[in-house]
Motif scaffolding. Structure first.
Motif, short mmCIF file in Angstrom:
data_model
loop_
_atom_site.label_atom_id
_atom_site.label_comp_id
_atom_site.label_asym_id
_atom_site.label_seq_id
_atom_site.Cartn_x
_atom_site.Cartn_y
_atom_site.Cartn_z
N ILE A 1 0.86 -1.19 0.00
CA ILE A 1 0.00 0.00 0.00
C ILE A 1 0.89 1.24 0.00
O ILE A 1 1.65 1.46 0.95
N PRO A 2 0.86 2.05 -1.06
CA PRO A 2 1.80 3.17 -1.19
C PRO A 2 1.84 4.11 0.01
O PRO A 2 2.91 4.55 0.44
N GLU A 3 0.69 4.43 0.59
CA GLU A 3 0.65 5.37 1.72
C GLU A 3 1.37 4.79 2.94
O GLU A 3 2.12 5.50 3.63
N ILE A 4 1.14 3.51 3.21
CA ILE A 4 1.79 2.87 4.36
C ILE A 4 3.28 2.70 4.09
O ILE A 4 4.11 2.91 4.98
N ARG A 5 3.60 2.36 2.87
CA ARG A 5 5.01 2.21 2.49
C ARG A 5 5.78 3.50 2.76
O ARG A 5 6.87 3.49 3.33
N GLN A 6 5.21 4.63 2.34
CA GLN A 6 5.88 5.91 2.55
C GLN A 6 5.95 6.26 4.03
O GLN A 6 6.96 6.80 4.51
#
Length: 264
Positions: A212-217
């Protein structure tokens, strides 16, 4: 140039035999490959994915190293005995002498559930694999571990911070850290060191939320280096702790998180 490309080509584990639990994927795979590149004969343990273990063995051999796969399901009754019996058989097939120099307890599972949602069976399973299994693997393996050997337990940075989404998982790692501290004292007279290496947010299959891009960032920005950890980052630290260079280091919890949540 990648971290793996800049690793030392030295052979500081030459002539040693290592066992890495959960050694076929993620951090375990990186540790297996690193120890083999530095000269160790590596037993790559796996529980279910034999294909991944065989791939890891072939990758090690392609790099000029030596390895063999060992299967044993962890978290079930008699798992430690099953593992060591398989290890002994496979080691004999390698025409290698009996015994062990380096034991890396890496195998583990996560339990991404907050306190209110943890069921009894989930709790029992995560402790069986993450805590009970290494306890008895070490206990049953001490007769094989040579004096001057190394035990490295893979802990987690969550043992120094409150992280409610994985409370039961965090508890398993706290217990493992206490085992590290106690065994360092017990095994010191044999010259055996026992240490914990604690990764932070690391890019492996064990953490599906990283897709998940948001969690990754969010996780990447938690590090002072503004990136996720890579398995090779952890393997480098494990290799040092498992070496003769770390002969005066024991009973320690070594943060290998990239400075995650410093000051929090």
């Amino acid at each position: 140039m990648t971290t793996e490309q800049t690793e030392s080509t030295g052979k500081r584990h030459q002539g040693k035999t290592a066992l890495v639990t959960g050694g076929s994927r993620g951090i375990g795979q990186a540790v297996s490959r690193r120890l083999a590149r530095e000269g160790a004969l590596v037993a790559v343990h796996y529980g279910h994915d034999g294909a991944a273990a065989e791939r890891t063995v072939k990758e090690i051999e392609a790099e000029g190293g030596r390895a063999f796969a060992v299967r044993a399901e962890l978290g079930v009754p008699g798992d430690a005995d099953t593992l060591w019996e398989a290890y002994d058989r496979a080691l004999a097939e390698q025409n290698a002498g009996p015994g062990l120099d380096i034991l890396v307890n890496n195998a583990g599972i996560t339990l991404p559930r907050p306190f209110a949602d943890v069921a009894e069976e989930d709790y029992d399973r995560v402790f069986a694999i993450n805590t009970r299994a290494p306890f008895f693997i070490i206990q049953r393996g001490l007769g094989r571990l040579r004096d001057g050997g190394r035990i490295v337990n893979i802990s987690s940075a969550v043992t120094r911070i409150a992280f409610p989404p994985i409370v039961a998982y965090s508890m398993t790692k706290v217990a493992l850290d206490y085992l590290t501290l106690t065994l360092a004292q017990v095994l010191g007279p044999r010259g055996i060191t026992v240490n914990s290496v604690a990764p932070g947010y690391t890019e492996t299959e064990i953490n599906p939320t990283l897709r998940i891009p948001e969690i990754r960032q969010k996780y990447a920005s938690a590090s002072v280096f503004d990136r996720l950890g890579q398995p090779a980052d952890i393997a480098d630290v494990v290799s040092f702790v498992a070496s003769d260079d770390a002969r005066w280091v024991t009973g320690q919890w070594i943060d290998a998180s990239g400075g995650v949540h410093l000051g929090v």
